[in-house]
Design a protein around this motif. Structure first.
Motif, PDB file in Angstrom:
ATOM      1  N   SER A   3     -10.414  -6.482  -1.251  1.00  0.00           N
ATOM      2  CA  SER A   3      -9.674  -6.023  -2.399  1.00  0.00           C
ATOM      3  C   SER A   3     -10.398  -5.337  -3.374  1.00  0.00           C
ATOM      4  N   THR A  38      -1.009  -2.533   2.145  1.00  0.00           N
ATOM      5  CA  THR A  38      -1.235  -3.655   1.152  1.00  0.00           C
ATOM      6  C   THR A  38      -0.975  -4.426   0.638  1.00  0.00           C
ATOM      7  N   GLU A 332      -2.896  -8.449  -8.413  1.00  0.00           N
ATOM      8  CA  GLU A 332      -3.906  -8.725  -7.735  1.00  0.00           C
ATOM      9  C   GLU A 332      -3.296  -8.083  -6.390  1.00  0.00           C
ATOM     10  N   SER A 334      -4.783  -6.520  -2.529  1.00  0.00           N
ATOM     11  CA  SER A 334      -5.910  -6.140  -1.727  1.00  0.00           C
ATOM     12  C   SER A 334      -5.335  -5.352  -0.044  1.00  0.00           C
TER      13      SER A 334
END
Length: 336
Positions: A3, A38, A332, A334
């Motif tokens: 992350s 991603t 968010e 990652s």
């Protein structure tokens, strides 16, 4: 997966057109390698929150997700969920345009892209679906930058600025980037708009309910219903309620009813969205701090306890689906 934060160093903006899209990659843009990937998760948002027209927003726990990979050439786009049958599958898709804008901002370009978009935010309902798409693409660019080992990606300020360029208003975009509630403002110098946002910490007792109808609304149409000038008394009224809204959201939820009153935009749009206006009136008569979510037609209620079953049934009878949603965190990202 690793992350990563959306924070990162500032970079100069490369050429773009008026809506933030990239008309062509700079000859000096660095090519990303094939095989980077991603995943981003972006919350819905509600703008205005009653009196804070174009300057208050809140992130809500309904999420779009996008998975991106760099490939040798071309653009392949898979879309499921909300609006899947209506959105384009080529370079004109908003997520693709925003992704390329984010890469160009960092002096980069992708050889080719595959994207999988899972849309859960209802389209054209006043829940910030377009802003979420712009944030999704820019956040994906940030993830690819990090995956390539070129730094920590785009900063929150860059994400707010670039995503706001697509629609001209940061209230939805900043809420999706930063999460919680936001106060936003715009500055202009030499005809160039600079978008800013401050994140508020929402009082832990506050919970949200959205009442979502099947019907859609056009922001451009409803904005066209607003007058060019309003009475001074109404302007003062909304200034006081906007200031009180910050207090209610952060420190004293007992003020939510008074803090959610509006004279600046909702009355002028009422006749064009009669079911929405009727539901707001009915909910407020029962003591619930109801407002039109963004340009509608969704209705937002903020309070300190869940909306009771009889009120949900009332809304259902008027054609609205009631959903309890969390006050969400921000985007968010990652990689891996």
């Amino acid at each position: 997966m690793l992350s990563v934060s959306a924070d990162g160093p500032g970079r100069p903006v490369v050429g773009s057109d008026a809506d933030g899209d990239v008309s062509g990659s700079s000859p000096s843009a660095r090519l990303l390698p094939v095989g980077l990937s991603t995943r981003v998760r972006v919350p819905a948002s509600s703008a205005n929150l009653g009196p804070g027209f174009d300057c208050l927003g809140m992130a809500l726990g309904i999420y779009d997700e996008v998975i991106v990979e760099t490939v040798p050439a071309g653009v392949a786009l898979e879309v499921e969920g909300e609006g899947a049958e209506d959105v384009p599958r080529d370079d004109s898709h908003l997520v693709v345009r925003a992704l390329r804008r984010g890469l160009a901002h960092a002096g980069l370009r992708a050889p080719g892209l595959t994207l999988r978009c899972v849309n859960r935010i209802p389209h054209s309902r006043g829940l910030g679906s377009s802003a979420a798409a712009a944030v999704s693409g820019l956040a994906a660019a940030s993830g690819l930058i990090s995956a390539a080992g070129l730094g920590s990606g785009l900063s929150h300020d860059e994400l707010v600025q670039l995503s706001s360029e697509f629609e001209g208003h940061p209230d939805n975009a900043a809420a999706s980037v930063l999460g919680s509630a936001v106060v936003t403002w715009t500055e202009s110098a030499d005809g160039v708009a600079s978008y800013h946002a401050h994140r508020l910490t929402v009082h832990p007792d506050i919970c949200a309910t959205v009442f979502v109808p099947d019907t859609e609304s056009s922001t451009s149409f409803t904005r066209g219903l607003l007058p060019d000038a309003v009475p001074r008394a109404d302007a003062v009224f909304n200034l006081s309620r906007s200031a009180l809204a910050v207090v209610a959201l952060t420190a004293d939820p007992r003020a939510l009813m008074a803090a959610s009153q509006d004279r600046l935009h909702q009355p002028y749009r009422a006749t064009a969205m009669a079911p929405t206006s009727g539901l707001v009136t009915a909910l407020r008569a029962r003591g619930h701090a109801a407002t039109v979510s963004g340009a509608g037609p969704t209705v937002l209620v903020l309070g300190t306890s869940p909306v009771p079953a009889d009120v949900r049934q009332l809304a259902q009878g008027l054609g609205f689906d009631a959903r309890s949603v969390a006050v969400a965190g921000g985007v968010e990202i990652s990689v891996g």
